[in-house]
Design an enzyme around this catalytic site. Structure first.
Site, PDB file in Angstrom:
ATOM      1  N   ALA A  60      38.939  32.160  45.820  1.00 48.50           N
ATOM      2  CA  ALA A  60      38.266  31.703  47.038  1.00 48.50           C
ATOM      3  C   ALA A  60      38.307  30.179  47.239  1.00 48.50           C
ATOM      4  CB  ALA A  60      36.836  32.234  47.040  1.00 48.50           C
ATOM      5  N   GLN A 204      45.341  40.036  38.042  1.00 47.71           N
ATOM      6  CA  GLN A 204      44.912  38.639  37.896  1.00 47.71           C
ATOM      7  C   GLN A 204      44.279  38.409  36.525  1.00 47.71           C
ATOM      8  OE1 GLN A 204      44.400  40.545  40.574  1.00 47.71           O
ATOM      9  NE2 GLN A 204      44.361  39.364  42.478  1.00 47.71           N
ATOM     10  N   ASP A 245      33.823  35.906  46.139  1.00 48.51           N
ATOM     11  CA  ASP A 245      34.535  35.503  47.349  1.00 48.51           C
ATOM     12  C   ASP A 245      33.594  35.247  48.511  1.00 48.51           C
ATOM     13  OD1 ASP A 245      36.632  37.079  45.670  1.00 48.51           O
ATOM     14  OD2 ASP A 245      37.735  35.843  47.107  1.00 48.51           O
TER      15      ASP A 245
HETATM   16  O1  MRU Z   1      42.602  38.402  45.563  1.00 52.78           O
HETATM   17  P1  MRU Z   1      42.227  37.187  44.767  1.00 52.78           P
HETATM   18  O2  MRU Z   1      43.016  37.040  43.515  1.00 52.78           O
HETATM   19  O3  MRU Z   1      42.227  35.932  45.618  1.00 52.78           O
HETATM   20  O4  MRU Z   1      40.713  37.446  44.342  1.00 52.78           O
HETATM   21  C1  MRU Z   1      40.021  36.432  43.666  1.00 52.78           C
HETATM   22  C2  MRU Z   1      38.687  36.826  43.169  1.00 52.78           C
HETATM   23  O5  MRU Z   1      38.215  37.897  43.397  1.00 52.78           O
HETATM   24  C3  MRU Z   1      37.926  35.766  42.416  1.00 52.78           C
HETATM   25  O6  MRU Z   1      37.058  36.349  41.501  1.00 52.78           O
HETATM   26  C4  MRU Z   1      37.097  34.925  43.398  1.00 52.78           C
HETATM   27  O7  MRU Z   1      37.892  34.449  44.445  1.00 52.78           O
HETATM   28  C5  MRU Z   1      36.446  33.782  42.727  1.00 52.78           C
HETATM   29  S1  MRU Z   1      37.592  32.511  42.239  1.00 52.78           S
HETATM   30  C6  MRU Z   1      36.687  31.223  41.602  1.00 52.78           C
END
Ligand code: MRU
Length: 362
Positions: A60, A204, A245
């Site tokens: 995010a 991830q 997010d």
């Molecule tokens: O789809 P992504 O990889 O962008 O999802 C990211 C997440 O869900 C993270 O946990 C969130 O953005 C927090 S990042 C500090």
């Protein structure tokens, strides 16, 4: 402060602006990790939009920072007299890249406010926009470190932690949110062992979180998402820490798909469930998590990982990228301003009233 962590944090920034107003954006291409640490150079808005959409840059806070710099690319490249219109158009386009993380819209709103502030002349707008993007970037760096300090106070000197997805340095300006808590614990000499969920369908956890923790020498054990409940049942997990997010005014938390299940499991096993996020992740205009737009992604991510088909042709697929954990399952929210222990609409409002409105700048 542990110099190895500081060095690694600044050596490979996930998002970096190269040059002045005529410069460009450089991103770590996160889709290539962990096999390859390489960069993508963005010289135009479309390249930034594609990088966000395809998760070359993700997390995010990082997508908010990247989008802010994307607006700078548009104003820098515009013909005389058209910088404001080009920047506004870029902001609107970038807002269509991903729907769930509110940091994207928060950063673009800040850039739009600069465009609308008519005290800038056509000649200084590009400079004003770049200054704002750098400020967003720098604030995030500071918020991440503050989150780490507040969160580390919740973790015992020796602890087994669990996390999901990647809320690390890659997902932010530096250090991360959930992982900042871990890096700060390590900086303080605490002994950690982390279980990282691989995080289907885009991994991830295995590709990015396991990579970041390993590089910093934090012992990490990789598990499939479906093993988390078993691990909590059979090992002593001291806490689950994840990022977010979007967090609503009552404390409902949107985060990577699978987070809600983890929170339910944590509740059942009496494991504290912490969510670490900067104030830019809070959407205080929205009360209920059910109103958060959930990104739906391509069926191919599920049925053809790495291009190899693993399901019958024509199978029906559902691929929401995020889920919502209700506030009732969150033991505490960790922000750059401190820790919210009883998560509800009043405590969140009070947290933002009582604590300083902006993080300190250097
Ligand atoms: O789809 P992504 O990889 O962008 O999802 C990211 C997440 O869900 C993270 O946990 C969130 O953005 C927090 S990042 C500090």
């Amino acid at each position: 402060v542990n110099t190895v962590n500081q060095h690694l944090a600044s050596a490979n920034p996930s998002v970096q602006w190269i040059g002045g107003t005529d410069g460009h954006l450089q991103l770590i291409d996160q889709t290539l990790l962990p096999q390859q640490l390489s960069y993508v150079a963005c010289h135009d808005v479309d390249t930034v939009w594609e990088a966000i959409k395809s998760l070359r840059v993700r997390g995010a806070p990082a997508i908010g920072i990247a989008a802010a710099y994307g607006v700078c690319l548009a104003s820098g490249a515009a013909p005389p007299g058209q910088a404001a219109a080009a920047a506004q158009c870029a902001a609107e386009h970038l807002a269509s890249s991903r729907p769930t993380a509110v940091n994207l819209f928060w950063a673009l709103d800040r850039m739009t406010s600069v465009i609308r502030d008519r005290s800038w002349s056509e000649y200084t707008l590009a400079e004003a926009l770049l200054a704002e993007a750098r400020q967003i970037h720098n604030e995030d760096r500071q918020m991440c470190h503050a989150i780490g300090r507040h969160g580390a106070a919740l973790i015992p000197a020796q602890a087994t932690l669990m996390t999901h997805c990647n809320a690390g340095g890659l997902a932010t300006a530096e250090y991360g949110t959930a992982l900042s808590v871990m890096f700060t614990c390590q900086d303080q000499g605490k002994r950690l062992h982390v279980f990282a969920d691989e995080t289907r369908p885009l991994w991830q956890g295995s590709r990015l979180t396991a990579w970041e923790l390993t590089r910093r020498g934090i012992p990490v054990t990789l598990i499939c998402d479906s093993m988390a409940a078993h691990v909590m049942q059979t090992r002593k997990v001291d806490a689950v820490i994840v990022g977010a997010d979007r967090i609503t005014a009552r404390g409902d938390v949107a985060n990577k798909i699978g987070t809600y299940g983890l929170a339910v499991n944590a509740k059942h096993h009496g494991v504290p469930f912490y969510v670490a996020a900067p104030s830019s992740t809070f959407d205080l205009q929205m009360l209920h998590g059910s109103d958060i737009p959930i990104e739906q992604r391509s069926r191919d991510e599920i049925i053809a990982p790495h291009g190899r088909s693993i399901a019958p042709d024509g199978i029906d697929v559902y691929n929401p990228a995020f889920d919502v954990t209700p506030a009732e399952l969150v033991s505490a929210l960790i922000t750059e301003r401190g820790v919210i222990h009883q998560v509800n609409v009043e405590s969140i409002a009070q947290h933002f009233r009582q604590n300083s409105p902006k993080p300190a700048h250097t």
